[in-house]
Design an enzyme around this catalytic site. Sequence first.
Site, mmCIF file in Angstrom:
data_model
loop_
_atom_site.group_PDB
_atom_site.id
_atom_site.type_symbol
_atom_site.label_atom_id
_atom_site.label_comp_id
_atom_site.label_asym_id
_atom_site.label_seq_id
_atom_site.Cartn_x
_atom_site.Cartn_y
_atom_site.Cartn_z
ATOM 1 C CD GLU A 185 -3.002 -1.056 2.254
ATOM 2 O OE1 GLU A 185 -2.789 -0.242 3.194
ATOM 3 O OE2 GLU A 185 -3.948 -1.873 2.266
ATOM 4 C CG HIS A 218 -8.752 1.144 3.031
ATOM 5 N ND1 HIS A 218 -7.744 1.780 2.346
ATOM 6 C CD2 HIS A 218 -8.144 0.296 3.888
ATOM 7 C CE1 HIS A 218 -6.570 1.347 2.784
ATOM 8 N NE2 HIS A 218 -6.791 0.442 3.717
#
Length: 335
Positions: A185, A218
């Site tokens: 990420e 997310h």
Amino acid sequence: MAVSEAAGGSSWAAAAPGRAGPAPGAAPGAAPGAGPAPAAGPGPCWAAVLACLSLACSYVGSLYVWGSPLPRDHPSVIKRRFTSVLVVSGLSPAFVWLWKELTGIKPDTPLPALLGLRLEGLVPATLLPLLLTMILFLGPLIQLSMDCPWRWLDGVRVAFDPRFWVLCLGDVRWLRNQVVAPLTEELVFRACMLPMLVPCTGPGPAVLACPLFFGVAHFHHVIEQLRFRQGSVGSIFMSAAFQFSYTAVFGAYTAFLFLRTGHLAGPVLCHSFCNSMGFPAVGAALEHPRRRALLPCYLLGVLLFLLLLHPLTEPAFFGGAPACAPRPGAPPACS
């Protein structure tokens, strides 16, 4: 968490291939390339936004290419997702290289250094951001020590016991939360996106814009929660909105760290540490039997964090920040 901007918004040079002559704003007779770097035009900026969107969609999409009916925490699902996100993350620097080639923005900094992969200043870039983050979590750390049945020395012994780390490495959920997710990420959403956004917006807006891609990415958890009916629709979306908020704030912090240190290591370690700590249990602290001693620690941690935020991330400690000043002699934009 402001990041000051140099005049013109960026120190990158938008050099068109084959173009020579004095830079805009240079004094008459100045050597080619002298003077302030021009800001990137709308074309490179649209290319940067599209590249960032493509990266975010590729990362999230790679989680669902397997089409498994099992939940996300099932070991087989985790292992398959390891494969797909590692492939996407490995290819993500190609987006930056392609963006540079298409836009004509040619920094003198090599691509690995631009992505925060360099040796200069690595030790302070690893330790100081982690120390700063631990200071912010002073209250939760004290609360953890109060509630933990172990003595402090017992915890140290466990941390240095190889068997403990063997158990951790054998747990795919631990690997996902502490290693694979932080590394991939931060590489995709910070190291690859910020070098494309900074020339267009300047470092300050880039720090604020970059986490939006991270926060929106997310939202894919909503799909699985609805699919496996893990709560009411309203509670799932409320949880997703809360998660978007704190992941966006956290993303702005790690973007700030990346631009100030010029290294990927610090954001990755801070991401891993925050994953291990979780969101601070402020509600439990308010009801804690020793809250009179605990709550001042929460406040002290926040105050010390704000006081030390800039001193502990001074770019001079880390050999400069390539994403902020890739041209030799260009003024740093993130100081």
